[in-house]
Scaffold this motif. Structure first.
Motif, mmCIF file in Angstrom:
data_model
loop_
_atom_site.group_PDB
_atom_site.id
_atom_site.type_symbol
_atom_site.label_atom_id
_atom_site.label_comp_id
_atom_site.label_asym_id
_atom_site.label_seq_id
_atom_site.Cartn_x
_atom_site.Cartn_y
_atom_site.Cartn_z
ATOM 1 N N GLU A 34 0.800 -1.226 0.000
ATOM 2 C CA GLU A 34 0.000 0.000 0.000
ATOM 3 C C GLU A 34 0.835 1.280 0.000
ATOM 4 O O GLU A 34 0.502 2.221 -0.730
ATOM 5 C CB GLU A 34 -0.976 -0.008 1.175
ATOM 6 C CG GLU A 34 -2.129 -0.985 0.984
ATOM 7 C CD GLU A 34 -3.167 -0.890 2.082
ATOM 8 O OE1 GLU A 34 -3.012 -0.026 2.972
ATOM 9 O OE2 GLU A 34 -4.131 -1.674 2.055
ATOM 10 N N CYS A 38 0.321 4.038 -2.863
ATOM 11 C CA CYS A 38 -0.044 5.429 -2.551
ATOM 12 C C CYS A 38 0.876 6.402 -3.260
ATOM 13 O O CYS A 38 0.436 7.409 -3.830
ATOM 14 C CB CYS A 38 0.015 5.664 -1.038
ATOM 15 S SG CYS A 38 -1.275 4.854 -0.088
ATOM 16 N N ARG A 45 -3.625 6.998 2.018
ATOM 17 C CA ARG A 45 -3.815 5.594 2.418
ATOM 18 C C ARG A 45 -5.306 5.281 2.568
ATOM 19 O O ARG A 45 -5.771 4.227 2.139
ATOM 20 C CB ARG A 45 -3.083 5.355 3.751
ATOM 21 C CG ARG A 45 -2.954 3.883 4.163
ATOM 22 C CD ARG A 45 -1.851 3.206 3.373
ATOM 23 N NE ARG A 45 -1.503 1.905 3.911
ATOM 24 C CZ ARG A 45 -0.504 1.673 4.756
ATOM 25 N NH1 ARG A 45 0.246 2.681 5.175
ATOM 26 N NH2 ARG A 45 -0.233 0.451 5.167
ATOM 27 N N LEU A 48 -6.916 5.108 -0.886
ATOM 28 C CA LEU A 48 -6.483 3.893 -1.578
ATOM 29 C C LEU A 48 -7.290 2.688 -1.091
ATOM 30 O O LEU A 48 -7.743 1.867 -1.896
ATOM 31 C CB LEU A 48 -5.000 3.647 -1.351
ATOM 32 C CG LEU A 48 -4.450 2.350 -1.956
ATOM 33 C CD1 LEU A 48 -4.528 2.393 -3.477
ATOM 34 C CD2 LEU A 48 -3.011 2.104 -1.500
ATOM 35 N N ARG A 49 -7.482 2.576 0.211
ATOM 36 C CA ARG A 49 -8.232 1.437 0.738
ATOM 37 C C ARG A 49 -9.686 1.470 0.281
ATOM 38 O O ARG A 49 -10.291 0.422 0.036
ATOM 39 C CB ARG A 49 -8.134 1.418 2.264
ATOM 40 C CG ARG A 49 -6.742 1.017 2.743
ATOM 41 C CD ARG A 49 -6.596 1.027 4.233
ATOM 42 N NE ARG A 49 -5.287 0.514 4.623
ATOM 43 C CZ ARG A 49 -4.839 0.514 5.876
ATOM 44 N NH1 ARG A 49 -5.601 0.992 6.855
ATOM 45 N NH2 ARG A 49 -3.641 0.027 6.150
ATOM 46 N N ARG A 63 -7.736 -9.835 -2.180
ATOM 47 C CA ARG A 63 -6.722 -9.610 -1.149
ATOM 48 C C ARG A 63 -6.618 -10.810 -0.220
ATOM 49 O O ARG A 63 -7.617 -11.411 0.139
ATOM 50 C CB ARG A 63 -7.057 -8.341 -0.354
ATOM 51 C CG ARG A 63 -6.864 -7.083 -1.181
ATOM 52 C CD ARG A 63 -7.099 -5.831 -0.401
ATOM 53 N NE ARG A 63 -8.521 -5.522 -0.291
ATOM 54 C CZ ARG A 63 -8.987 -4.426 0.297
ATOM 55 N NH1 ARG A 63 -8.157 -3.556 0.824
ATOM 56 N NH2 ARG A 63 -10.280 -4.210 0.353
ATOM 57 N N THR A 69 -2.211 -8.047 -2.248
ATOM 58 C CA THR A 69 -3.353 -7.826 -3.134
ATOM 59 C C THR A 69 -2.989 -8.319 -4.523
ATOM 60 O O THR A 69 -1.915 -8.003 -5.042
ATOM 61 C CB THR A 69 -3.702 -6.322 -3.188
ATOM 62 O OG1 THR A 69 -4.001 -5.868 -1.860
ATOM 63 C CG2 THR A 69 -4.918 -6.077 -4.075
#
Length: 226
Positions: A34, A38, A45, A48-49, A63, A69
């Motif tokens: 991640e 990013c 963050r 992105l999630r 995931r 992922t």
């Protein structure tokens, strides 16, 4: 609120393009961690999630806690590691003709207003003129949304496993046939309209019929009469 939603849609589109670029190069289907994502996407963050969850819901990624992922739909594990190499194109189309009409019938029974709205949004976006790849993404999203509308986790897992094999074995042929021919896409869009309307009106018999006719039509476009 509308502006916030547009920003999220823009970020989702950027992540889709990033994923498609990696998939097109082949090789490792695991996305970077991640923090690196990013940085690559210039995204927070938290945002992105949010978009990762959106694409996971669409079946574009999956995931695994502790492992990362991955691009594509989650696949069922089987004991025979060579099983997928024995799957032919005919096997795939036959499997779709067995499974997806039943999914459509179940969707017609169980679809919620939110499911129907998502299907209609796909139809609206698919009818806009444009290149093949966005249309293909929407086609995949439409079919998976139908599977989701069954609200049956096991059926959805079966669909995702089958769809992963479709990507490996059929995507190149689909692009060869549908990319240069907008008429073929318009015909498919009309078939989708009938199918979604049957689900919207909660008519499982018609939904099953229209899905079967749609898949038979796709098979004919891809491979001729057989």
């Amino acid at each position: 609120m509308a502006e916030s939603m547009k920003l999220i849609e823009d970020d989702v589109a950027r992540l889709r393009e990033y994923i498609e670029g990696r998939a097109a190069k082949g090789g490792d289907l695991r996305l970077p961690p991640e923090p690196k994502l990013c940085e690559a996407l210039d995204m927070s963050r938290g945002r992105l999630r949010t978009v990762l969850k959106r694409l996971e819901d669409e079946g574009l990624i999956w995931r695994h806690v502790g492992k990362g992922t991955f691009i594509g739909a989650r696949q069922l594990k089987v004991d025979d590691g060579n099983w997928s190499s024995s799957i032919s194109v005919d096997n795939l189309m036959d499997a779709r003709l067995v499974l997806e009409p039943q999914l459509a019938a179940q969707a017609a029974v169980h679809a919620t207003p939110a499911d129907i709205a998502a299907l209609q949004q796909c139809l609206t976006e698919m009818q806009a003129p444009g290149p093949f790849m966005p249309w293909k993404r929407l086609d995949e999203r439409l079919h998976r949304t139908i599977a989701e509308a069954t609200h049956n986790a096991l059926l959805l897992m079966l669909y995702d496993t089958m769809r992963a094999q479709v990507r490996v074995n059929l995507d190149a042929r689909m692009e060869e046939v549908f990319a240069p021919m907008t008429d073929s896409r318009h015909g498919t869009d009309n078939e989708h309209l009938l199918l979604v309307d049957a689900i919207r009106t909660h008519n499982p018999g018609k939904a099953e019929q229209f899905m079967r006719e749609h898949l038979q039509s796709v098979r004919t476009r891809l491979f001729g009469l057989r």
